[in-house]
Motif scaffolding. Structure first.
Motif, mmCIF file in Angstrom:
data_model
loop_
_atom_site.group_PDB
_atom_site.id
_atom_site.type_symbol
_atom_site.label_atom_id
_atom_site.label_comp_id
_atom_site.label_asym_id
_atom_site.label_seq_id
_atom_site.Cartn_x
_atom_site.Cartn_y
_atom_site.Cartn_z
ATOM 1 N N ARG A 1 99.388 -81.536 -79.220
ATOM 2 C CA ARG A 1 99.571 -82.979 -79.053
ATOM 3 C C ARG A 1 100.708 -83.470 -79.926
ATOM 4 O O ARG A 1 100.861 -83.048 -81.085
ATOM 5 C CB ARG A 1 98.280 -83.716 -79.433
ATOM 6 C CG ARG A 1 97.216 -83.669 -78.364
ATOM 7 C CD ARG A 1 95.891 -84.245 -78.805
ATOM 8 N NE ARG A 1 95.960 -85.623 -79.281
ATOM 9 C CZ ARG A 1 94.988 -86.527 -79.098
ATOM 10 N NH1 ARG A 1 93.903 -86.210 -78.411
ATOM 11 N NH2 ARG A 1 95.098 -87.741 -79.576
ATOM 12 N N ARG B 1 97.298 -84.711 -83.935
ATOM 13 C CA ARG B 1 95.860 -84.854 -84.170
ATOM 14 C C ARG B 1 95.166 -83.498 -84.367
ATOM 15 O O ARG B 1 94.256 -83.360 -85.181
ATOM 16 C CB ARG B 1 95.232 -85.603 -82.993
ATOM 17 C CG ARG B 1 93.730 -85.622 -82.951
ATOM 18 C CD ARG B 1 93.099 -86.381 -84.098
ATOM 19 N NE ARG B 1 93.173 -87.813 -83.912
ATOM 20 C CZ ARG B 1 92.569 -88.680 -84.705
ATOM 21 N NH1 ARG B 1 91.893 -88.264 -85.766
ATOM 22 N NH2 ARG B 1 92.672 -89.973 -84.495
ATOM 23 N N HIS B 2 95.598 -82.479 -83.642
ATOM 24 C CA HIS B 2 94.909 -81.187 -83.682
ATOM 25 C C HIS B 2 95.710 -80.102 -84.385
ATOM 26 O O HIS B 2 95.445 -78.913 -84.185
ATOM 27 C CB HIS B 2 94.563 -80.738 -82.250
ATOM 28 C CG HIS B 2 93.669 -81.681 -81.526
ATOM 29 N ND1 HIS B 2 93.616 -81.773 -80.150
ATOM 30 C CD2 HIS B 2 92.779 -82.598 -81.996
ATOM 31 C CE1 HIS B 2 92.747 -82.697 -79.804
ATOM 32 N NE2 HIS B 2 92.222 -83.213 -80.894
ATOM 33 N N THR C 1 83.090 -77.345 -84.830
ATOM 34 C CA THR C 1 82.389 -78.008 -83.737
ATOM 35 C C THR C 1 81.173 -78.779 -84.226
ATOM 36 O O THR C 1 80.863 -79.861 -83.723
ATOM 37 C CB THR C 1 81.958 -76.976 -82.679
ATOM 38 O OG1 THR C 1 83.091 -76.215 -82.265
ATOM 39 C CG2 THR C 1 81.334 -77.649 -81.470
ATOM 40 N N GLU D 1 85.227 -81.282 -87.549
ATOM 41 C CA GLU D 1 86.150 -82.010 -86.683
ATOM 42 C C GLU D 1 85.445 -83.266 -86.164
ATOM 43 O O GLU D 1 84.367 -83.170 -85.575
ATOM 44 C CB GLU D 1 86.584 -81.100 -85.526
ATOM 45 C CG GLU D 1 87.982 -81.378 -84.993
ATOM 46 C CD GLU D 1 88.060 -82.701 -84.233
ATOM 47 O OE1 GLU D 1 89.096 -83.367 -84.323
ATOM 48 O OE2 GLU D 1 87.075 -83.036 -83.542
ATOM 49 N N ALA E 1 85.643 -85.556 -83.667
ATOM 50 C CA ALA E 1 85.236 -85.727 -82.263
ATOM 51 C C ALA E 1 84.243 -84.659 -81.835
ATOM 52 O O ALA E 1 83.258 -84.944 -81.144
ATOM 53 C CB ALA E 1 86.470 -85.699 -81.361
ATOM 54 N N LEU E 2 84.486 -83.412 -82.232
ATOM 55 C CA LEU E 2 83.586 -82.318 -81.849
ATOM 56 C C LEU E 2 82.197 -82.523 -82.458
ATOM 57 O O LEU E 2 81.175 -82.335 -81.782
ATOM 58 C CB LEU E 2 84.158 -80.975 -82.292
ATOM 59 C CG LEU E 2 85.450 -80.503 -81.613
ATOM 60 C CD1 LEU E 2 85.913 -79.185 -82.213
ATOM 61 C CD2 LEU E 2 85.262 -80.358 -80.106
ATOM 62 N N ASP F 1 88.803 -81.166 -74.357
ATOM 63 C CA ASP F 1 90.025 -81.839 -74.808
ATOM 64 C C ASP F 1 90.487 -81.330 -76.168
ATOM 65 O O ASP F 1 91.683 -81.169 -76.416
ATOM 66 C CB ASP F 1 89.785 -83.357 -74.941
ATOM 67 C CG ASP F 1 89.568 -84.056 -73.615
ATOM 68 O OD1 ASP F 1 89.953 -83.498 -72.572
ATOM 69 O OD2 ASP F 1 89.011 -85.172 -73.638
ATOM 70 N N VAL F 2 89.534 -81.129 -77.079
ATOM 71 C CA VAL F 2 89.856 -80.864 -78.480
ATOM 72 C C VAL F 2 89.998 -79.369 -78.768
ATOM 73 O O VAL F 2 90.903 -78.951 -79.489
ATOM 74 C CB VAL F 2 88.786 -81.489 -79.401
ATOM 75 C CG1 VAL F 2 89.058 -81.156 -80.871
ATOM 76 C CG2 VAL F 2 88.732 -83.004 -79.208
ATOM 77 N N ARG G 1 87.898 -72.076 -76.904
ATOM 78 C CA ARG G 1 87.202 -73.162 -76.214
ATOM 79 C C ARG G 1 85.825 -72.726 -75.723
ATOM 80 O O ARG G 1 84.850 -73.485 -75.829
ATOM 81 C CB ARG G 1 88.059 -73.658 -75.054
ATOM 82 C CG ARG G 1 87.560 -74.952 -74.429
ATOM 83 C CD ARG G 1 88.643 -75.544 -73.544
ATOM 84 N NE ARG G 1 89.148 -74.595 -72.568
ATOM 85 C CZ ARG G 1 90.362 -74.634 -72.020
ATOM 86 N NH1 ARG G 1 91.210 -75.590 -72.366
ATOM 87 N NH2 ARG G 1 90.739 -73.740 -71.138
ATOM 88 N N THR H 1 89.603 -88.714 -77.321
ATOM 89 C CA THR H 1 90.043 -87.319 -77.182
ATOM 90 C C THR H 1 90.919 -87.076 -75.964
ATOM 91 O O THR H 1 91.647 -86.085 -75.911
ATOM 92 C CB THR H 1 88.838 -86.371 -77.095
ATOM 93 O OG1 THR H 1 88.126 -86.619 -75.861
ATOM 94 C CG2 THR H 1 87.907 -86.567 -78.279
ATOM 95 N N HIS I 1 93.858 -87.279 -74.316
ATOM 96 C CA HIS I 1 95.247 -87.571 -74.639
ATOM 97 C C HIS I 1 96.112 -87.395 -73.398
ATOM 98 O O HIS I 1 96.184 -86.310 -72.830
ATOM 99 C CB HIS I 1 95.726 -86.628 -75.743
ATOM 100 C CG HIS I 1 97.178 -86.773 -76.082
ATOM 101 N ND1 HIS I 1 97.688 -87.894 -76.687
ATOM 102 C CD2 HIS I 1 98.229 -85.924 -75.892
ATOM 103 C CE1 HIS I 1 98.983 -87.744 -76.871
ATOM 104 N NE2 HIS I 1 99.336 -86.560 -76.395
#
Length: 400
Positions: free
Chosen positions: A181, A185-186, A202, A206, A208-209, A322-323, A329, A385, A387
């Motif tokens: 991004r 952000r990440h 997770t 983080e 959002a996670l 997303d993250v 993933r 999240t 983006h």
């Protein structure tokens, strides 16, 4: 496979096996939730190591004895063991279908893909809950309702073996062409993370996670309540098994069909406020169920509960996608689903203890309050999240 239990099993425990305490009666959901949660974690790791399809097929093989055990169970312990197998099967099969769909779509359609996946599953839960309610009313609690489960195992195993194709290489291609991004952000989420680092990011670190993980846990906590206590609440009010089946089906039906729209809407509107609003709508619905005592109000509340869950369920999975970096993933999805489906176990235990100690209505109101608090955590802790790539980022992706 889940739908065959939602109407029948709480009544079976009470009427055929004499399970009277709420905590004891919800034991099958506790076993299911613990087994599914633990298996979710390993499903992500195994799907990276061995491929998605072998894990999917293995999950269906584990499901083979479940309906037979429910038909022939001479004691409640057999029901618990059947739900142990069902939890393992669900952890392997459903986790893998989620990972495979994320493999196959890009970020712009991730919410839509998750909506399709979850809609397929929970529409089937609703249809089967409704069908088993009518079968139980016409032919008894056993064996007729569980014949459906035998057919589902045959179909699931056959389709997974003969029709499904491996998708792991799609994820590897995505990882090779992954573009960070532009807002940075990440940047701290590197491509190579150990299993322990994925778990920590997770679950806790983080924003959002971790916010998504707690919301997933609370969402399935109140679903465990709905699965285990609602049929008993409705039966205590004098509703027939057929009407209980309608209510048991209405909630997952709205949940299932709603996800056809909510997943795609989260691609357009974003994830954060869809999740927070969905948790708050669930809280309102649960409070209404605890207050009501007639079929029509319960039907309205079940509809609202299904709508709130539809807003949350695919959107949480899309947010994880997303993250999390494509390289880890699948493992992140496994960790998230560990927490989310651990909510079945927490919900069964908490709801049972509260119902035994303070009454079934108090248990429902307490979990309604917990659900509202979970929505507040999302509102405060989670960032948006989804983006949308800038023109420069899109050019880089196209060139790659």
């Amino acid at each position: 496979m889940l739908g065959q239990e939602r109407t029948v099993l709480p009544l079976l425990g009470e009427q055929e096996f004499g399970i009277t305490a709420y905590t004891a009666g919800l034991g099958y959901i506790l076993v299911f939730g613990l087994a599914k949660a633990a298996t979710n974690y390993f499903a992500g790791t195994w799907s990276d190591r061995f491929g998605r399809k072998p894990v999917l097929v293995a999950g269906w093989l584990v499901a083979v004895p479940v309906p037979l055990m429910l038909i022939w169970a001479p004691s409640w312990e057999w029901v618990l063991v059947a739900n142990l197998f069902l939890g393992i099967s669900q952890g392997l099969t459903w986790s893998t279908t989620v990972v495979m769909k994320i493999d196959l779509v890009g970020p712009a359609r991730r919410g839509l893909a998750m909506g399709l996946n979850e809609a397929a599953g929970y529409t089937a839960v609703a249809a089967t809950a409704l069908a088993t309610g009518y079968l139980a009313e016409s032919y008894g609690l056993r064996p007729a309702p569980f014949f459906l489960g035998i057919a589902f195992v045959a179909l699931g195993l056959g389709l997974s073996t003969l029709a499904v194709k491996e998708t792991r290489e799609h994820a590897r291609l995505d990882a090779a062409s992954h573009v960070a991004r532009a807002d940075g952000r990440h940047d701290h989420l590197h491509r190579e993370l150990s299993n322990g680092q994925v778990f920590i990011q997770t679950s806790f670190k983080e924003p959002a996670l971790s916010a998504a993980s707690q919301a997933g846990l609370v969402n399935n906590l109140n679903d465990g309540l709905a699965w285990g206590l609602f049929p008993i609440l409705f039966a205590g009010a004098g509703l027939s098994v057929g009407k209980i089946g309608v209510l048991a089906a209405l909630y997952p039906a709205v949940w299932g069909l709603g996800q056809l729209f909510t997943g795609a809407l989260s691609d357009r509107w974003g994830r954060k406020w869809m999740i927070a609003s969905g948790m708050w709508l669930q809280a309102i619905a649960l409070a209404l169920i605890g207050l009501a005592d007639v079929f029509t109000v319960w039907a309205l509340a079940a509809t609202l509960l299904g709508a709130g869950t539809a807003m949350v369920y695919p959107t949480l999975l899309a947010a994880i996608g997303d993250v999390a970096h494509p390289a880890w993933r699948a493992r992140s999805v496994g960790v998230y689903r560990l927490w989310r489906d651990g909510g079945f176990a927490v919900g069964a235990l908490l709801a049972g203890l509260l119902a035994d100690a303070l009454g079934i209505h108090t248990a429902i109101w307490a979990i309604a309050g917990l659900t509202a608090l979970s929505g507040l955590v999302v509102a405060v802790r989670m960032y948006e999240t989804h983006h949308r790539p800038t023109p420069a980022e899109q050019d880089v992706t196209n060139e790659t």
